[in-house]
Enzyme design. Structure first.
Site, PDB file in Angstrom:
ATOM      1  N   THR A 187      -4.677  -5.187   0.946  1.00  9.43           N
ATOM      2  CA  THR A 187      -4.257  -4.344   2.076  1.00  9.43           C
ATOM      3  C   THR A 187      -4.550  -5.079   3.375  1.00  9.43           C
ATOM      4  OG1 THR A 187      -4.532  -2.269   0.930  1.00  9.43           O
ATOM      5  CG2 THR A 187      -4.892  -2.202   3.287  1.00  9.43           C
ATOM      6  N   ARG A 215       0.272   9.291  -5.677  1.00 12.82           N
ATOM      7  CA  ARG A 215      -1.026   9.111  -5.008  1.00 12.82           C
ATOM      8  C   ARG A 215      -0.859   8.411  -3.643  1.00 12.82           C
ATOM      9  NH1 ARG A 215      -4.115   4.533  -3.028  1.00 12.82           N
ATOM     10  NH2 ARG A 215      -6.275   5.168  -3.000  1.00 12.82           N
ATOM     11  N   ASP A 218      -5.828   6.051   1.990  1.00 16.89           N
ATOM     12  CA  ASP A 218      -6.238   6.288   3.383  1.00 16.89           C
ATOM     13  C   ASP A 218      -5.361   5.588   4.412  1.00 16.89           C
ATOM     14  OD1 ASP A 218      -7.254   3.878   2.250  1.00 16.89           O
ATOM     15  OD2 ASP A 218      -8.500   3.612   4.030  1.00 16.89           O
ATOM     16  N   THR A 238     -10.125  -0.921   4.761  1.00 15.84           N
ATOM     17  CA  THR A 238      -9.605  -1.334   3.456  1.00 15.84           C
ATOM     18  C   THR A 238     -10.639  -1.053   2.375  1.00 15.84           C
ATOM     19  OG1 THR A 238      -8.885  -3.190   2.089  1.00 15.84           O
ATOM     20  CG2 THR A 238     -10.335  -3.737   3.935  1.00 15.84           C
ATOM     21  N   GLY A 239     -10.193  -0.521   1.267  1.00 13.50           N
ATOM     22  CA  GLY A 239     -11.128  -0.215   0.182  1.00 13.50           C
ATOM     23  C   GLY A 239     -10.654   0.991  -0.611  1.00 13.50           C
ATOM     24  N   GLY A 241      -9.496   4.113  -1.138  1.00 11.24           N
ATOM     25  CA  GLY A 241      -8.932   5.040  -0.169  1.00 11.24           C
ATOM     26  C   GLY A 241      -9.495   6.449  -0.215  1.00 11.24           C
TER      27      GLY A 241
HETATM   28  N1  ASP Z   1      -7.233   1.614   1.030  1.00  7.49           N
HETATM   29  C1  ASP Z   1      -6.040   1.360   0.272  1.00  7.49           C
HETATM   30  C2  ASP Z   1      -5.723   2.551  -0.583  1.00  7.49           C
HETATM   31  O1  ASP Z   1      -6.611   3.233  -1.026  1.00  7.49           O
HETATM   32  C3  ASP Z   1      -6.170   0.188  -0.637  1.00  7.49           C
HETATM   33  C4  ASP Z   1      -6.729  -1.049  -0.031  1.00  7.49           C
HETATM   34  O2  ASP Z   1      -7.405  -1.025   0.969  1.00  7.49           O
HETATM   35  O3  ASP Z   1      -6.465  -2.109  -0.615  1.00  7.49           O
HETATM   36  O4  ASP Z   1      -4.547   2.759  -0.857  1.00  7.49           O
END
Ligand code: ASP
Length: 321
Positions: A187, A215, A218, A238-239, A241
């Site tokens: 992301t 789904r 965030d 990022t992480g 979500g």
């Molecule tokens: N935060 C993003 C999600 O949950 C994924 C990511 O940060 O890679 O969709």
């Protein structure tokens, strides 16, 4: 405002990013992608452009880079499609544009910006958002454009094992396990402060491999994955979500600065290393405040990240220091 206060930071995802699982060539490619993105945004700021344009152009370049899980490099959903999310926020006006669950849009970030600038809405999704994109002349690309053999193999394996995969991290329970040693992350996001004291933030993602049930994470949710306010700071996350949504992570940083008077660094530490960590959320964020302080904080093994304050001294990092 003088140029030495201005700055731009980018991330390309956080997660279990280990030096041992990275080849030197790959590391160079990631770093080059981050550097190019930062310089594109910096050029906008240097030429007295807005923070908003800078983050948009920066994220667009990362969406065009197949290494990252956004735009061209987006992962496959359970139906073998690409479902992309993006958001952008202007700290000056508190206006925002977000898009969720769209396919075949070359640059979801450009669509998010159009939604912000040319609609009465904040968040559009799916077919309706694609229709809006058509009306506004956004570029569409074929499925082939988004095809990536590695991502396809990830998807095939996830299908077989009936797992979904956040493009990030490993969970000992196997719930979010990686499907190969060559892990992909991705992301993307950017935050910037321009010469006029304006802050902006932007985030874009291709979501999870083998994701189902529509789904949404965030990334397209203002306050969770993205937030900007000239009074405080601009944040892109990022992480995992779900955890960033539940902790309202991006807005949380801003409100700790605004209401509790914390420094940007302390606010980010609080959210990433306490609030998120205590809830079980893995990942990170990048942030810049109205004084040009930049913080890149993560509780995972690594985060693809880079920033510049003057266009010359560019810092690019992947792992923990
Ligand atoms: N935060 C993003 C999600 O949950 C994924 C990511 O940060 O890679 O969709």
């Amino acid at each position: 405002m003088s140029l030495n206060k201005t700055g731009i930071a980018v991330h390309g995802g956080a997660g279990t990013i280990l030096k041992s699982s990275m080849t030197p060539d790959k590391e160079i490619s990631y770093k080059n992608g981050l550097k190019e993105a930062v310089l594109i945004g910096w050029e906008v700021i240097r030429n007295n452009g807005t923070a908003l344009d800078a983050v948009e152009k920066t994220v667009q370049s990362l969406e065009d880079n197949p290494l990252f899980n956004a735009g061209k490099g987006s992962v496959f959903t359970n139906e073998g499609k690409h479902s992309m999310d993006a958001s952008i926020m202007d700290g000056k006006t508190l206006k925002a544009g977000c898009v969720s669950s769209v396919s075949n849009i070359k640059n979801p970030v450009l669509l998010a910006r159009k939604i912000m600038d040319e609609s009465d809405f904040v968040l559009l999704s799916g077919k309706g958002a694609e229709e809006f994109a058509k009306i506004h002349g956004l570029e569409f690309e074929s499925d082939e454009y988004f095809y990536n053999e590695y991502r396809f193999q990830q998807y095939q394996k996830a299908l077989k094992e009936n797992k979904y995969q956040l493009d990030h991290s490993e969970d000992s329970s196997g719930k979010l396990s990686f499907l190969s040693d060559e892990k992909k992350f991705g992301t993307v996001g950017a935050v910037a402060l321009d010469n006029f004291g304006n802050l902006a933030a932007c985030t874009s993602t291709g979501g999870m491999t083998n994701t189902k049930f529509g789904r949404i994470g965030d990334t397209p949710i203002i306050g969770a994955g993205t937030y900007a306010n000239n009074k405080t700071c601009a944040v892109s996350c990022t992480g995992d979500g779900e955890f960033f949504i539940r902790t309202v992570a991006a807005y949380n940083v801003s409100s700790l600065v605004e209401l509790k008077g914390l420094s940007l660094e302390d606010a980010c530490r609080e959210v990433v290393h306490r609030t998120l960590k205590n809830t079980g959320g893995e990942g990170g964020l990048i942030a810049i405040d109205k004084n040009g302080n930049i913080v890149m904080s993560f509780n995972s093994e690594g985060m693809y990240r880079a920033f510049t304050k003057n266009g010359k001294d560019i810092e690019i990092k992947i792992y923990k220091d």
